[in-house]
Design a protein around this motif. Sequence first.
Motif, PDB file in Angstrom:
ATOM      1  N   GLY A 109       0.823  -1.200   0.000  1.00 35.47           N
ATOM      2  CA  GLY A 109       0.000   0.000   0.000  1.00 35.47           C
ATOM      3  C   GLY A 109       0.860   1.253   0.000  1.00 35.47           C
ATOM      4  N   PRO A 110       0.210   2.418  -0.079  1.00 36.16           N
ATOM      5  CA  PRO A 110       0.936   3.701  -0.136  1.00 36.16           C
ATOM      6  C   PRO A 110       1.582   4.042   1.196  1.00 36.16           C
ATOM      7  N   ALA A 111       2.888   3.918   1.278  1.00 34.56           N
ATOM      8  CA  ALA A 111       3.596   4.222   2.518  1.00 34.56           C
ATOM      9  C   ALA A 111       4.086   5.650   2.484  1.00 34.56           C
ATOM     10  N   PRO A 112       3.673   6.492   3.423  1.00 35.03           N
ATOM     11  CA  PRO A 112       4.143   7.889   3.427  1.00 35.03           C
ATOM     12  C   PRO A 112       5.640   7.947   3.712  1.00 35.03           C
ATOM     13  N   ALA A 113       6.279   8.966   3.162  1.00 29.46           N
ATOM     14  CA  ALA A 113       7.732   9.098   3.325  1.00 29.46           C
ATOM     15  C   ALA A 113       8.122   9.270   4.786  1.00 29.46           C
ATOM     16  N   SER A 114       7.250   9.941   5.569  1.00 26.02           N
ATOM     17  CA  SER A 114       7.592  10.158   6.988  1.00 26.02           C
ATOM     18  C   SER A 114       7.687   8.843   7.740  1.00 26.02           C
ATOM     19  N   LEU A 115       6.811   7.909   7.391  1.00 26.73           N
ATOM     20  CA  LEU A 115       6.842   6.606   8.063  1.00 26.73           C
ATOM     21  C   LEU A 115       8.113   5.840   7.721  1.00 26.73           C
ATOM     22  N   LEU A 116       8.446   5.814   6.445  1.00 30.12           N
ATOM     23  CA  LEU A 116       9.656   5.101   6.038  1.00 30.12           C
ATOM     24  C   LEU A 116      10.910   5.755   6.604  1.00 30.12           C
ATOM     25  N   GLU A 117      10.872   7.082   6.711  1.00 32.16           N
ATOM     26  CA  GLU A 117      12.033   7.798   7.268  1.00 32.16           C
ATOM     27  C   GLU A 117      12.218   7.476   8.754  1.00 32.16           C
ATOM     28  N   LEU A 121       8.501  -2.662  16.239  1.00 35.52           N
ATOM     29  CA  LEU A 121       7.656  -1.827  15.390  1.00 35.52           C
ATOM     30  C   LEU A 121       6.699  -0.959  16.213  1.00 35.52           C
ATOM     31  N   ASP A 122       6.206  -1.520  17.328  1.00 33.33           N
ATOM     32  CA  ASP A 122       5.281  -0.743  18.169  1.00 33.33           C
ATOM     33  C   ASP A 122       5.923   0.567  18.615  1.00 33.33           C
ATOM     34  N   LYS A 123       7.190   0.513  19.011  1.00 33.06           N
ATOM     35  CA  LYS A 123       7.871   1.736  19.458  1.00 33.06           C
ATOM     36  C   LYS A 123       7.972   2.739  18.314  1.00 33.06           C
ATOM     37  N   VAL A 124       8.324   2.241  17.112  1.00 30.67           N
ATOM     38  CA  VAL A 124       8.477   3.150  15.974  1.00 30.67           C
ATOM     39  C   VAL A 124       7.133   3.765  15.591  1.00 30.67           C
ATOM     40  N   LEU A 125       6.095   2.947  15.528  1.00 30.41           N
ATOM     41  CA  LEU A 125       4.775   3.445  15.121  1.00 30.41           C
ATOM     42  C   LEU A 125       4.214   4.427  16.137  1.00 30.41           C
ATOM     43  N   ASP A 126       4.470   4.181  17.418  1.00 31.33           N
ATOM     44  CA  ASP A 126       4.032   5.141  18.441  1.00 31.33           C
ATOM     45  C   ASP A 126       4.712   6.496  18.231  1.00 31.33           C
ATOM     46  N   GLY A 127       6.000   6.445  17.859  1.00 29.48           N
ATOM     47  CA  GLY A 127       6.720   7.696  17.603  1.00 29.48           C
ATOM     48  C   GLY A 127       6.164   8.427  16.383  1.00 29.48           C
ATOM     49  N   VAL A 128       5.839   7.670  15.326  1.00 28.64           N
ATOM     50  CA  VAL A 128       5.272   8.280  14.124  1.00 28.64           C
ATOM     51  C   VAL A 128       3.924   8.924  14.434  1.00 28.64           C
ATOM     52  N   LYS A 129       3.123   8.215  15.199  1.00 23.61           N
ATOM     53  CA  LYS A 129       1.789   8.731  15.546  1.00 23.61           C
ATOM     54  C   LYS A 129       1.900  10.016  16.362  1.00 23.61           C
ATOM     55  N   LEU A 130       2.809  10.025  17.320  1.00 17.95           N
ATOM     56  CA  LEU A 130       2.967  11.205  18.162  1.00 17.95           C
ATOM     57  C   LEU A 130       3.482  12.390  17.336  1.00 17.95           C
ATOM     58  N   HIS A 131       4.406  12.099  16.418  1.00 18.92           N
ATOM     59  CA  HIS A 131       4.949  13.168  15.574  1.00 18.92           C
ATOM     60  C   HIS A 131       3.846  13.784  14.708  1.00 18.92           C
ATOM     61  N   ALA A 132       2.956  12.952  14.153  1.00 19.44           N
ATOM     62  CA  ALA A 132       1.869  13.458  13.304  1.00 19.44           C
ATOM     63  C   ALA A 132       0.880  14.298  14.109  1.00 19.44           C
ATOM     64  N   VAL A 133       0.562  13.847  15.301  1.00 19.30           N
ATOM     65  CA  VAL A 133      -0.391  14.605  16.123  1.00 19.30           C
ATOM     66  C   VAL A 133       0.195  15.943  16.526  1.00 19.30           C
ATOM     67  N   ARG A 134       1.478  15.950  16.872  1.00 24.09           N
ATOM     68  CA  ARG A 134       2.126  17.229  17.217  1.00 24.09           C
ATOM     69  C   ARG A 134       2.038  18.214  16.052  1.00 24.09           C
ATOM     70  N   GLY A 135       2.286  17.697  14.809  1.00 19.39           N
ATOM     71  CA  GLY A 135       2.222  18.564  13.645  1.00 19.39           C
ATOM     72  C   GLY A 135       0.840  19.166  13.446  1.00 19.39           C
ATOM     73  N   ARG A 136      -0.190  18.376  13.662  1.00 20.89           N
ATOM     74  CA  ARG A 136      -1.554  18.873  13.482  1.00 20.89           C
ATOM     75  C   ARG A 136      -1.907  19.906  14.554  1.00 20.89           C
ATOM     76  N   PHE A 137      -1.400  19.697  15.753  1.00 16.24           N
ATOM     77  CA  PHE A 137      -1.665  20.680  16.815  1.00 16.24           C
ATOM     78  C   PHE A 137      -1.003  22.018  16.476  1.00 16.24           C
ATOM     79  N   GLU A 138       0.213  21.940  15.941  1.00 12.87           N
ATOM     80  CA  GLU A 138       0.907  23.177  15.581  1.00 12.87           C
ATOM     81  C   GLU A 138       0.160  23.905  14.464  1.00 12.87           C
ATOM     82  N   GLN A 139      -0.364  23.125  13.460  1.00  9.39           N
ATOM     83  CA  GLN A 139      -1.124  23.748  12.379  1.00  9.39           C
ATOM     84  C   GLN A 139      -2.397  24.411  12.899  1.00  9.39           C
ATOM     85  N   ALA A 140      -2.951  23.838  13.943  1.00 10.80           N
ATOM     86  CA  ALA A 140      -4.187  24.398  14.515  1.00 10.80           C
ATOM     87  C   ALA A 140      -3.910  25.522  15.499  1.00 10.80           C
ATOM     88  N   GLY A 141      -2.628  25.849  15.717  1.00  4.62           N
ATOM     89  CA  GLY A 141      -2.278  26.931  16.634  1.00  4.62           C
ATOM     90  C   GLY A 141      -2.325  26.544  18.083  1.00  4.62           C
TER      91      GLY A 141
END
Length: 672
Positions: free
Chosen positions: A64-72, A144-164
């Motif tokens: 499936g479509p893997a986002p670059a942030s996840l692979l990075e 993988l659980d540790k990595v995916l938790d980090g990816v999830k947290l990074h994405a949520v932080r980004g959305r919070f910053e976009q929302a101010g």
Amino acid sequence: MRFSIAYALFRRDLLEALRDRRTLALLVGVPMLLYPLLLVGSALMAGAANQKLQEQPLKLAVWGPAPASLLEELGKAERVEWVERREAIPEAPAREALTLMEERKVQAVLALKTVPVEGAGENLGLELYFDTGRPGSGVARKRLDKVLDGVKLHAVRGRFEQAGLSPELAEPLQVKETDFRSMGMWLAWGLPYLLLCALVMSGFYPAIDVTAGEKERGTLQTLLCAPVRPLEVVLGKYGVVSLFTLGGALVNLGAMGLAIVGIAGGAVGRVHVSVGVLGAVFAALVPLSLLVSALLVAVGVMARSFKEGQNYLTPLLLGVMVAAHAAMVPGLELTPALATVPLVNVALLLRELLTAKVSAGIFGVVFTSTLAWAVVGLLFAARVFESEQVLLSGEKPWRDVFGRKVRRGDHFSPGSALLYFAVVLVASLFAGVLLWKRLPMWGVLAVSQVGIFLAVAVLWVKRSGADMREVFSLRLPTRRGVLAVLLLVPGMLGLQGVLSRVLGAVSPPGTEEFMRLMELLMKESARWPLALALAVVALAPAVCEEAAFRGVMLSGLSRTGSRTVAVVGSALTFGLLHIHPVHVLIAAVVGLVLGYATLGTRSLLAGVVLHFVNNATSVLLSRMETQPAWTQSWQVALALCVPGVVALWLLRGEATGSAPEQAVPMPLPNAS
């Protein structure tokens, strides 16, 4: 039965068994090497394997479509070996993922797809396929659980910053994990299995040697030509096999203790080993050794040669291995119902002893129920040795063993009494488990006393053809006997006081638990009407238990020809009925007095009166707001014992006096 003959046969078979150096090597040498190697070797192997898995690159497949942030993020956190990359998820992803893992090409598979969110972009849907039955796949999932938790947290932080909003809001829950890594669980699961298997193997070859081996050498037939009885022969051989099984258990426990204390300082994860724990484990293995020895001797003598003996006993070993596997089943707990199942109960008890603090009550249930099964096993072995078809290698030994025996006249014997004890003990345990939640406590006590002890005792004696009046001592005591019983009444109260004071001073393990249980029972009985409490707690045990233990047991064991065996044996079985180790000790001491009084007066009424007084006193004292001062005094307790001592002296004179109308217990002419 002549114990001197049985002892001579025991010595002869023991010397024969000790001459086999291979048996001694198996008994002593193997355990001394097994446990250190097991402890050190398994720990090193487990640590090395886990370290190797952690250092290996992750073998992953991504569909499936893997986002670059996840692979990075994956590339930064882990060394990844991309085995397969597909732009679309296959139609049957689970089946294909399983195929890849069975071919050992990947450790885990990630299936990704975008999930649109109304008015807010899109999320990433992720399915993770793995197999925890494969060590590499289980470790990959955790990484993988540790990595995916980090990816999830990074994405949520980004959305919070976009929302101010502050990125800190993305972590409302701050979790800090501490893994104690209970590495000792595998040891707690495996050690009971090893101990039970070692116990059987310790008696395996000695049992074959003293049964089938003797048949093959022709010495058993020669022995049967001598003036010995089958029970004397089976006791000698049973003693040898029991000695080897108990010795094997002791050596294995010693080696295990030395290995754990010497290498790990007495603790490996949740497993803690001390002298007390080893002593409790050995005590739990004693009745099991007696049971296993009886089965080994009974089955071994069926064989006609050493090779055939191995074939016959191997299924028995496999049965023990299957039952011992219960200790390895996660979530299987030692319940009161399982505590009555032979072999399984000991396996679970050993696991609990090595990992936790087991209550003295559940320990007592396991010990006494296994001992009851051991009595049944020994009686079965005795029955097998009574069969000439078995001993002389006839054509249909099983039919002769299990066929109906034609007996003439009274066949009430010590063996019959012991079998009665085993039956009522197991039946009372099962009845307690079944009735406890269905009836009030007074109902459970009444049904157990009348339905099990009294009813079974009457049926047992009637079926044996014995004289009911003689077995139950249904006669009035003489005037001297009445005087002795009256003097024993204060003596019993004094004995209870002395036992209570000694118990408080010594405080053996389980005392607090025993006192708490007795307090609960007395508080419960205090809620009942006084007449009901006296009937259920005092009168019913006085009649029913006396009929069972000063009737069936005392009379049956009297037929050994020994008054000491009768009194001590009936007291021990009476004590074991009370399950809890502390209660067993107290009841056995009281049982000695009750048995001596019944045998001395030749009247069951003596035991009934003393038993009733003993229990009724406890009922009445429990209804008082404050205990009388005399119940707490050493001096008063000892003073009350004085008339009891005088009564025992009177009973001694009564017992040795002539009583032509009351037959002194004698062994049966054909008792064996």
